[in-house]
Scaffold this active site. Structure first.
Site, short mmCIF file in Angstrom:
data_model
loop_
_atom_site.label_atom_id
_atom_site.label_comp_id
_atom_site.label_asym_id
_atom_site.label_seq_id
_atom_site.Cartn_x
_atom_site.Cartn_y
_atom_site.Cartn_z
N LYS A 8 35.83 23.43 23.73
CA LYS A 8 36.48 23.41 25.04
C LYS A 8 37.99 23.49 24.84
O LYS A 8 38.52 23.16 23.78
CB LYS A 8 36.12 22.16 25.83
CG LYS A 8 36.50 20.82 25.18
CD LYS A 8 37.94 20.39 25.35
CE LYS A 8 38.20 19.02 24.74
NZ LYS A 8 39.67 18.72 24.64
N GLY A 28 39.36 16.42 14.78
CA GLY A 28 40.73 16.10 15.18
C GLY A 28 41.51 17.30 15.65
O GLY A 28 42.73 17.35 15.52
N GLY A 77 33.01 16.99 18.28
CA GLY A 77 32.07 15.88 18.21
C GLY A 77 31.39 15.61 19.54
O GLY A 77 30.18 15.36 19.59
N ASP A 132 34.53 12.77 26.85
CA ASP A 132 34.40 14.22 27.01
C ASP A 132 32.96 14.71 26.98
O ASP A 132 32.70 15.88 27.25
CB ASP A 132 35.19 14.95 25.91
CG ASP A 132 36.69 14.88 26.11
OD1 ASP A 132 37.13 14.38 27.17
OD2 ASP A 132 37.43 15.31 25.20
#
Length: 283
Positions: A10, A101, A107, A141
């Site tokens: 995203k 990161g 994730g 998220d």
């Protein structure tokens, strides 16, 4: 039976920090859009009730991995409500393309794909609303990936309104560093009082990211990557970084710039899509 499941990236097309709650969480307004690019999960059902992650992630214990946590959470909730067929389990492996990161939601996307895929493969029958509620316990998220549509998010990211921003082409660049989200959110200079605005107002404004100034200040690699991209097109940080992106109207324009990327920059071209590739596969 489908065994290959998309786990898309995203972008945060904009991100504004509007306040900080007493519990330390930040309130925000952001615009999520998916990319037609991401990881792929390979999921094979088992009949012995076991969950096996066949491709461990370096530095992350399997039981701490969001993939395993999502599978065990669905197993627990479906079992407690009498919706888990006896012996349901899974072998899961991942083709990883999204950096940790990086601000691309890797994730969270992995967790959402596991919830959606295993709900389908195990025939648990949980609704999207139920899966999104489970996802929120794994990360702020996760619900947008579960719901599968581009969205305007408020609160701490859990209040979602479906939207349809233009589906542009993006050059996404990873500058070679990983930025833990707390590093950005704990910085005393992070803007925390951006005025709340309506969706319509925000969509008409020039997009920006309140976290960008902190990421550029603390990570020279991010600053260098953005400085390079800004020579070619409107560019900004996604999420809390470290990835940055430039937007283009055509794929060819994006690829022309990609060909000029410096060697130290890991970059790719992808299209923004309002329907998640995961949900497109299920149609």
């Amino acid at each position: 039976m489908m065994t290959h499941w998309p786990s898309p990236a995203k972008l945060n097309l904009f991100l504004y920090i509007t306040g900080q709650r007493a519990d330390g969480y930040h309130t925000l307004q952001t615009l999520f859009q998916f990319l037609d690019y991401g990881d792929t999960l390979h999921i094979e059902p088992r009949r012995d009730g076991e969950i096996h992650l066949l491709t461990p992630v370096t530095g992350v214990e399997n039981e701490d991995n969001l993939i395993v946590r999502a599978a065990r959470l669905l197993m627990k909730v479906a079992s407690e409500s009498g919706r888990l067929p006896a012996g349901s389990g899974a072998d899961i492996s991942i083709e990883k393309r999204l950096p940790m990161g990086g601000g691309l939601g890797g994730g969270s996307s992995n967790a959402a794909t596991v919830l959606v895929a295993l709900n389908h493969l195990w025939q648990c029958g949980l609704s999207i609303d139920e899966l999104a509620t489970l996802g929120l316990t794994l990360g702020a998220d996760v619900p947008v990936f579960v719901r599968g549509h581009a969205a305007f998010a408020e609160g701490v990211g859990e209040i979602l309104t479906p939207v349809n921003p233009p589906e542009k082409w993006y050059l996404v660049a990873h500058p070679g560093v990983s930025i833990p989200t707390p590093v950005i959110f704990k910085d005393p200079q992070l803007p925390r009082n951006t005025p709340k605005r309506s969706i319509d107002t925000l969509l008409k404004c020039e997009f920006s990211n309140d976290c960008e100034v902190i990421a550029r200040k603390r990570f020279r690699e991010v600053d260098a990557a953005l400085s390079w991209l800004l020579e070619y097109a409107p560019s900004r940080l996604t999420g809390t970084g470290a990835c940055v992106f430039a937007e283009f109207d055509t794929e060819s324009c994006a690829r022309q710039v990609l060909e000029q990327a410096p060697e130290w920059l890991n970059a790719f071209v992808a299209k923004g899509v309002n329907l998640s590739p995961l949900h497109r596969e299920l149609l």
